[in-house]
Enzyme design. Structure first.
Site, PDB file in Angstrom:
ATOM      1  N   THR A 171       0.845  -1.190   0.000  1.00  0.00           N
ATOM      2  CA  THR A 171       0.000   0.000   0.000  1.00  0.00           C
ATOM      3  C   THR A 171       0.880   1.239   0.000  1.00  0.00           C
ATOM      4  OG1 THR A 171      -1.714   1.260   1.137  1.00  0.00           O
ATOM      5  CG2 THR A 171      -0.230  -0.008   2.544  1.00  0.00           C
ATOM      6  N   GLY A 208      -1.873   6.117   5.961  1.00  0.00           N
ATOM      7  CA  GLY A 208      -2.804   5.709   7.020  1.00  0.00           C
ATOM      8  C   GLY A 208      -2.878   4.192   7.115  1.00  0.00           C
ATOM      9  N   LYS A 209      -2.955   3.538   5.959  1.00  0.00           N
ATOM     10  CA  LYS A 209      -2.978   2.068   5.958  1.00  0.00           C
ATOM     11  C   LYS A 209      -1.652   1.515   6.472  1.00  0.00           C
ATOM     12  CE  LYS A 209      -5.977   1.220   1.895  1.00  0.00           C
ATOM     13  NZ  LYS A 209      -6.025   0.423   0.635  1.00  0.00           N
ATOM     14  N   ASP A 232      -8.076  -3.646  -0.784  1.00  0.00           N
ATOM     15  CA  ASP A 232      -8.891  -2.625  -1.410  1.00  0.00           C
ATOM     16  C   ASP A 232     -10.029  -2.367  -0.441  1.00  0.00           C
ATOM     17  OD1 ASP A 232      -9.096  -0.880  -3.701  1.00  0.00           O
ATOM     18  OD2 ASP A 232     -11.010  -1.849  -4.078  1.00  0.00           O
ATOM     19  N   SER A 233     -10.307  -1.107  -0.213  1.00  0.00           N
ATOM     20  CA  SER A 233     -11.269  -0.776   0.829  1.00  0.00           C
ATOM     21  C   SER A 233     -12.018   0.485   0.431  1.00  0.00           C
ATOM     22  CB  SER A 233     -10.536  -0.578   2.161  1.00  0.00           C
ATOM     23  OG  SER A 233      -9.364   0.196   1.991  1.00  0.00           O
ATOM     24  N   ASP A 250     -12.630   8.699   7.990  1.00  0.00           N
ATOM     25  CA  ASP A 250     -12.850   8.444   9.426  1.00  0.00           C
ATOM     26  C   ASP A 250     -13.560   9.593  10.161  1.00  0.00           C
ATOM     27  OD1 ASP A 250     -11.779   5.919   9.292  1.00  0.00           O
ATOM     28  OD2 ASP A 250      -9.828   6.459  10.131  1.00  0.00           O
ATOM     29  N   LYS A 256      -9.578   1.614  17.054  1.00  0.00           N
ATOM     30  CA  LYS A 256      -9.935   1.405  15.644  1.00  0.00           C
ATOM     31  C   LYS A 256      -9.424   0.040  15.179  1.00  0.00           C
ATOM     32  CE  LYS A 256      -9.617   2.948  10.885  1.00  0.00           C
ATOM     33  NZ  LYS A 256      -9.082   3.834   9.846  1.00  0.00           N
TER      34      LYS A 256
HETATM   35  P1  ITT Z   1      -3.449   1.777  -1.828  1.00  0.00           P
HETATM   36  O1  ITT Z   1      -4.252   1.344  -3.047  1.00  0.00           O
HETATM   37  O2  ITT Z   1      -2.048   2.156  -2.142  1.00  0.00           O
HETATM   38  O3  ITT Z   1      -3.552   0.784  -0.704  1.00  0.00           O
HETATM   39  P2  ITT Z   1      -5.526   3.831  -1.590  1.00  0.00           P
HETATM   40  O4  ITT Z   1      -5.717   4.963  -0.644  1.00  0.00           O
HETATM   41  O5  ITT Z   1      -5.597   4.141  -3.073  1.00  0.00           O
HETATM   42  O6  ITT Z   1      -4.110   3.134  -1.238  1.00  0.00           O
HETATM   43  P3  ITT Z   1      -7.862   2.157  -1.892  1.00  0.00           P
HETATM   44  O7  ITT Z   1      -7.760   2.115  -3.375  1.00  0.00           O
HETATM   45  O8  ITT Z   1      -8.191   0.883  -1.156  1.00  0.00           O
HETATM   46  O9  ITT Z   1      -6.521   2.684  -1.214  1.00  0.00           O
HETATM   47  O10 ITT Z   1      -8.915   3.292  -1.536  1.00  0.00           O
HETATM   48  C1  ITT Z   1      -9.466   3.324  -0.299  1.00  0.00           C
HETATM   49  C2  ITT Z   1     -10.068   4.677  -0.025  1.00  0.00           C
HETATM   50  O11 ITT Z   1     -11.175   4.447   0.884  1.00  0.00           O
HETATM   51  C3  ITT Z   1      -9.043   5.532   0.702  1.00  0.00           C
HETATM   52  O12 ITT Z   1      -8.540   6.507  -0.155  1.00  0.00           O
HETATM   53  C4  ITT Z   1      -9.838   6.145   1.818  1.00  0.00           C
HETATM   54  O13 ITT Z   1     -10.345   7.372   1.367  1.00  0.00           O
HETATM   55  C5  ITT Z   1     -11.005   5.179   2.042  1.00  0.00           C
HETATM   56  N1  ITT Z   1     -10.720   4.305   3.192  1.00  0.00           N
HETATM   57  C6  ITT Z   1     -10.324   2.994   3.183  1.00  0.00           C
HETATM   58  N2  ITT Z   1     -10.123   2.543   4.428  1.00  0.00           N
HETATM   59  C7  ITT Z   1     -10.395   3.565   5.238  1.00  0.00           C
HETATM   60  C8  ITT Z   1     -10.358   3.727   6.638  1.00  0.00           C
HETATM   61  O14 ITT Z   1      -9.968   2.751   7.452  1.00  0.00           O
HETATM   62  N3  ITT Z   1     -10.709   4.899   7.133  1.00  0.00           N
HETATM   63  C9  ITT Z   1     -11.096   5.915   6.342  1.00  0.00           C
HETATM   64  N4  ITT Z   1     -11.137   5.867   5.016  1.00  0.00           N
HETATM   65  C10 ITT Z   1     -10.789   4.707   4.455  1.00  0.00           C
END
Ligand code: ITT
Length: 204
Positions: A8, A12-13, A72-73, A158, A179
């Site tokens: 990632t 934050g992740k 992916d989230s 969040d 969290k």
């Molecule tokens: P990577 O693909 O590099 O992991 P990304 O930020 O692009 O990073 P995603 O494609 O999974 O990740 O997008 C997830 C989005 O959803 C992310 O930009 C956040 O805005 C939101 N998100 C995911 N998990 C979250 C969390 O625990 N708290 C708040 N927002 C979150």
């Protein structure tokens, strides 16, 4: 296998995974793309979190030659038919900040009364080796979208996500430890852990 790439680029992740994977033995070397000198743009072309998680994990496993975990989230809001969903990161266009994204969400929900603002975070964690994806597990965290941003912890959406059962607090008002006990990501990691331990040859 004693090295695990957590694929990632979201800071934050990264913080959350450092803690969520703390239970693995110290012999497991947990590394991140920046540490490995890997700079990849992966097109998240899937229609589901699961597809995109597998695409990311496989691309990074191939680039690194390592056992790889990717997630992916995103956030699903019932009043918006499940949006922003898999488009959570792209919701406010390229170059937007976390604050731009949650402000856009609050604006879109203006006029939607309490009780009709249900939402959930979803996370799919995928594990892959260079020859392909091998496992996926998911987790959810239920709540609703508040009316203003509150709290300093966490990242992304969040500050506007009021967690179910926590006295009206947003995820950003809970500390990182709390969290990491209840989040979609924590639940997905917990579900993926047996497979991860097997792949790392740690026994069960
Ligand atoms: P990577 O693909 O590099 O992991 P990304 O930020 O692009 O990073 P995603 O494609 O999974 O990740 O997008 C997830 C989005 O959803 C992310 O930009 C956040 O805005 C939101 N998100 C995911 N998990 C979250 C969390 O625990 N708290 C708040 N927002 C979150």
């Amino acid at each position: 296998m004693d090295k695990l790439l957590v694929a990632t680029n979201n800071p934050g992740k990264v913080r959350e995974y450092r803690e969520l994977l703390e239970g693995l033995p110290e012999t497991v070397d947990i590394t991140f793309p920046a540490q490995e000198g890997i700079d990849l743009e992966v097109e998240e072309s899937g229609d589901t979190f699961a597809e995109n998680a597998r695409i990311k994990a496989t691309a990074y496993a191939q680039a690194s030659g390592l056992l790889t975990l990717a997630d992916d989230s995103g956030l699903e809001v019932d009043a918006l038919g499940g949006a922003p969903g898999v488009r959570s990161a792209r919701y406010a266009g390229p170059g937007a900040s976390d604050a731009d994204r949650y402000r856009k969400l609050l604006a879109e929900l203006a006029g939607i009364p309490p009780g009709q603002r249900a939402a959930r975070f979803r996370c799919v964690v995928a594990l892959a080796l260079p020859d392909g994806p091998i496992h996926a597990a998911d987790g959810t965290c239920e709540g609703e979208i508040g009316f203003a941003a509150r709290g300093e912890h966490g990242f992304g959406y969040d500050p506007v996500f009021v967690v179910e059962g926590y006295g009206g607090k947003t995820l950003a008002e809970l500390g990182p430890e709390e969290k990491n006990r209840i989040s979609h990501r924590a639940r997905a990691v917990e579900a993926a852990l047996p497979a991860l331990r097997r792949l790392l040859e740690l026994g069960s």
